[in-house]
Write a protein that holds these residues in place. Structure first.
Motif, PDB file in Angstrom:
ATOM      1  N   VAL A  23      -9.242   2.052 -13.053  1.00 32.30           N
ATOM      2  CA  VAL A  23     -10.171   2.938 -12.359  1.00 32.30           C
ATOM      3  C   VAL A  23     -10.389   2.356 -10.972  1.00 32.30           C
ATOM      4  CG1 VAL A  23     -12.253   1.776 -13.226  1.00 32.30           C
ATOM      5  CG2 VAL A  23     -12.381   4.174 -12.539  1.00 32.30           C
ATOM      6  N   GLY A  24     -10.545   3.238  -9.975  1.00 29.60           N
ATOM      7  CA  GLY A  24     -10.834   2.783  -8.625  1.00 29.60           C
ATOM      8  C   GLY A  24      -9.622   2.607  -7.740  1.00 29.60           C
ATOM      9  N   GLY A  25      -8.443   2.935  -8.222  1.00 27.48           N
ATOM     10  CA  GLY A  25      -7.222   2.860  -7.431  1.00 27.48           C
ATOM     11  C   GLY A  25      -6.280   3.937  -7.906  1.00 27.48           C
ATOM     12  N   GLY A  26      -5.333   4.305  -7.041  1.00 25.20           N
ATOM     13  CA  GLY A  26      -4.401   5.327  -7.468  1.00 25.20           C
ATOM     14  C   GLY A  26      -3.393   5.689  -6.412  1.00 25.20           C
ATOM     15  N   ALA A  27      -2.547   6.652  -6.754  1.00 29.47           N
ATOM     16  CA  ALA A  27      -1.459   7.090  -5.888  1.00 29.47           C
ATOM     17  C   ALA A  27      -1.955   7.800  -4.642  1.00 29.47           C
ATOM     18  CB  ALA A  27      -0.513   8.002  -6.664  1.00 29.47           C
ATOM     19  N   ASP A  28      -3.176   8.329  -4.702  1.00 29.52           N
ATOM     20  CA  ASP A  28      -3.773   9.007  -3.560  1.00 29.52           C
ATOM     21  C   ASP A  28      -5.292   8.973  -3.722  1.00 29.52           C
ATOM     22  OD1 ASP A  28      -4.429  11.051  -5.421  1.00 29.52           O
ATOM     23  OD2 ASP A  28      -2.611  12.163  -4.919  1.00 29.52           O
ATOM     24  N   ALA A  57      -7.989   1.898   1.824  1.00 30.74           N
ATOM     25  CA  ALA A  57      -8.372   3.141   1.168  1.00 30.74           C
ATOM     26  C   ALA A  57      -7.153   4.001   0.871  1.00 30.74           C
ATOM     27  CB  ALA A  57      -9.343   3.924   2.053  1.00 30.74           C
ATOM     28  N   ALA A  58      -7.167   4.605  -0.289  1.00 28.18           N
ATOM     29  CA  ALA A  58      -6.175   5.622  -0.594  1.00 28.18           C
ATOM     30  C   ALA A  58      -6.434   6.816   0.317  1.00 28.18           C
ATOM     31  CB  ALA A  58      -6.280   6.033  -2.060  1.00 28.18           C
ATOM     32  N   THR A  59      -5.362   7.504   0.689  1.00 28.72           N
ATOM     33  CA  THR A  59      -5.496   8.712   1.505  1.00 28.72           C
ATOM     34  C   THR A  59      -4.968   9.895   0.700  1.00 28.72           C
ATOM     35  OG1 THR A  59      -3.307   8.651   2.531  1.00 28.72           O
ATOM     36  CG2 THR A  59      -5.067   7.326   3.579  1.00 28.72           C
ATOM     37  N   ALA A  60      -4.927  11.046   1.302  1.00 23.33           N
ATOM     38  CA  ALA A  60      -4.418  12.232   0.617  1.00 23.33           C
ATOM     39  C   ALA A  60      -2.957  12.070   0.209  1.00 23.33           C
ATOM     40  CB  ALA A  60      -4.580  13.461   1.506  1.00 23.33           C
ATOM     41  N   THR A  61      -2.234  11.150   0.872  1.00 28.33           N
ATOM     42  CA  THR A  61      -0.808  11.008   0.591  1.00 28.33           C
ATOM     43  C   THR A  61      -0.353   9.578   0.319  1.00 28.33           C
ATOM     44  OG1 THR A  61      -0.334  10.835   2.960  1.00 28.33           O
ATOM     45  CG2 THR A  61      -0.228  13.043   1.965  1.00 28.33           C
ATOM     46  N   PRO A  63      -1.122   5.545  -1.570  1.00 27.79           N
ATOM     47  CA  PRO A  63      -1.899   4.815  -2.575  1.00 27.79           C
ATOM     48  C   PRO A  63      -2.915   3.873  -1.934  1.00 27.79           C
ATOM     49  CG  PRO A  63       0.316   3.906  -2.426  1.00 27.79           C
ATOM     50  CD  PRO A  63       0.267   5.100  -1.511  1.00 27.79           C
ATOM     51  N   GLY A  64      -3.892   3.491  -2.723  1.00 35.96           N
ATOM     52  CA  GLY A  64      -4.912   2.560  -2.276  1.00 35.96           C
ATOM     53  C   GLY A  64      -6.073   2.572  -3.248  1.00 35.96           C
ATOM     54  N   VAL A  65      -7.222   2.156  -2.752  1.00 31.74           N
ATOM     55  CA  VAL A  65      -8.403   2.038  -3.603  1.00 31.74           C
ATOM     56  C   VAL A  65      -9.488   3.008  -3.156  1.00 31.74           C
ATOM     57  CG1 VAL A  65      -7.918  -0.362  -4.204  1.00 31.74           C
ATOM     58  CG2 VAL A  65      -9.358   0.141  -2.225  1.00 31.74           C
ATOM     59  N   SER A  66     -10.470   3.178  -4.009  1.00 33.36           N
ATOM     60  CA  SER A  66     -11.631   3.995  -3.709  1.00 33.36           C
ATOM     61  C   SER A  66     -12.613   3.135  -2.911  1.00 33.36           C
ATOM     62  CB  SER A  66     -12.286   4.480  -5.006  1.00 33.36           C
ATOM     63  OG  SER A  66     -13.471   5.189  -4.722  1.00 33.36           O
ATOM     64  N   THR A  67     -12.645   3.328  -1.614  1.00 31.86           N
ATOM     65  CA  THR A  67     -13.519   2.520  -0.770  1.00 31.86           C
ATOM     66  C   THR A  67     -14.913   3.137  -0.692  1.00 31.86           C
ATOM     67  OG1 THR A  67     -12.702   3.654   1.202  1.00 31.86           O
ATOM     68  CG2 THR A  67     -11.638   1.568   0.610  1.00 31.86           C
ATOM     69  N   TRP A  68     -15.885   2.291  -0.434  1.00 38.45           N
ATOM     70  CA  TRP A  68     -17.285   2.709  -0.414  1.00 38.45           C
ATOM     71  C   TRP A  68     -17.565   3.638   0.753  1.00 38.45           C
ATOM     72  CZ3 TRP A  68     -21.217   2.718  -3.639  1.00 38.45           C
ATOM     73  CH2 TRP A  68     -22.491   3.023  -3.134  1.00 38.45           C
ATOM     74  N   ASP A  69     -18.126   4.762   0.446  1.00 38.20           N
ATOM     75  CA  ASP A  69     -18.712   5.693   1.395  1.00 38.20           C
ATOM     76  C   ASP A  69     -19.982   6.178   0.700  1.00 38.20           C
ATOM     77  OD1 ASP A  69     -18.329   7.823   3.769  1.00 38.20           O
ATOM     78  OD2 ASP A  69     -19.045   8.845   1.960  1.00 38.20           O
TER      79      ASP A  69
END
Length: 175
Positions: A23-28, A57-61, A63-69
């Motif tokens: 959880v907290g990371g992914g392909a986008d 941070a992951a972007t729309a395209t 991979p990366g992580v869910s960064t705090w906002d």
């Protein structure tokens, strides 16, 4: 995310192969920010994770992580709160090696608990902090802003302590 966004997918694949859920990371961005919802003997448990350390941070395209906002995090926590019996939020961050939660991390922990998380646990500062049970948002919450190092081979003073968190719960919350 310490080794960069390209390793996020490798890590998730390795966890999957070991039978563990990520959880907290992914392909986008959508995958990185997606909650994990589990059934634990009839208790629905929702898990969210955020990086507050400046990870990639992951972007729309990409991979990366869910960064705090703050706004997106509040929306994610309050939305999931309405859909699960137990809500767990992991936070990666904090000033490394500090023997107490830094003010920024402490503020985020308080926000997340106030939004209705039942468990807020932190990792990333490499120091173990006290665990507390607090009453907030009409519920009892367990806050553990830093569990230290359980599986890390650092040798700096204070980094040789780590903990595991066990929380007893039922469908009504923290016992």
């Amino acid at each position: 995310s310490d080794a960069g966004p390209d390793t996020v997918l490798d890590t998730i694949a390795a966890l999957d192969a070991a039978g563990l859920r990520a959880v907290g990371g992914g392909a986008d961005q959508a995958a990185a920010e997606a909650p994990l919802v589990l059934d634990a003997n009839g208790v629905s448990v929702g898990v969210l994770a955020f990086d507050v350390s400046g990870g990639v941070a992951a972007t729309a395209t990409t991979p990366g992580v869910s960064t705090w906002d703050t706004s997106r995090a509040r929306d994610a926590v309050t939305d999931l709160r309405d859909r699960v019996d137990m809500l767990v939020v992991g936070l990666h961050g904090g000033v490394e090696y500090l023997q107490r939660p830094d003010p920024a991390l402490a503020h985020i922990v308080d926000l997340v608990a106030g939004w209705g998380a039942d468990v807020v646990w932190g990792h990333g500062a490499h120091a173990a902090y006290p665990v507390e049970a607090v009453d907030t948002a009409g519920r009892r919450a367990v806050v553990a802003p830093g569990l230290g190092n359980a599986l890390f081979d650092q040798r700096l003073p204070g980094t040789d302590v780590g903990g595991l968190l066990e929380v007893l719960v039922d469908a009504d919350g923290v016992i």
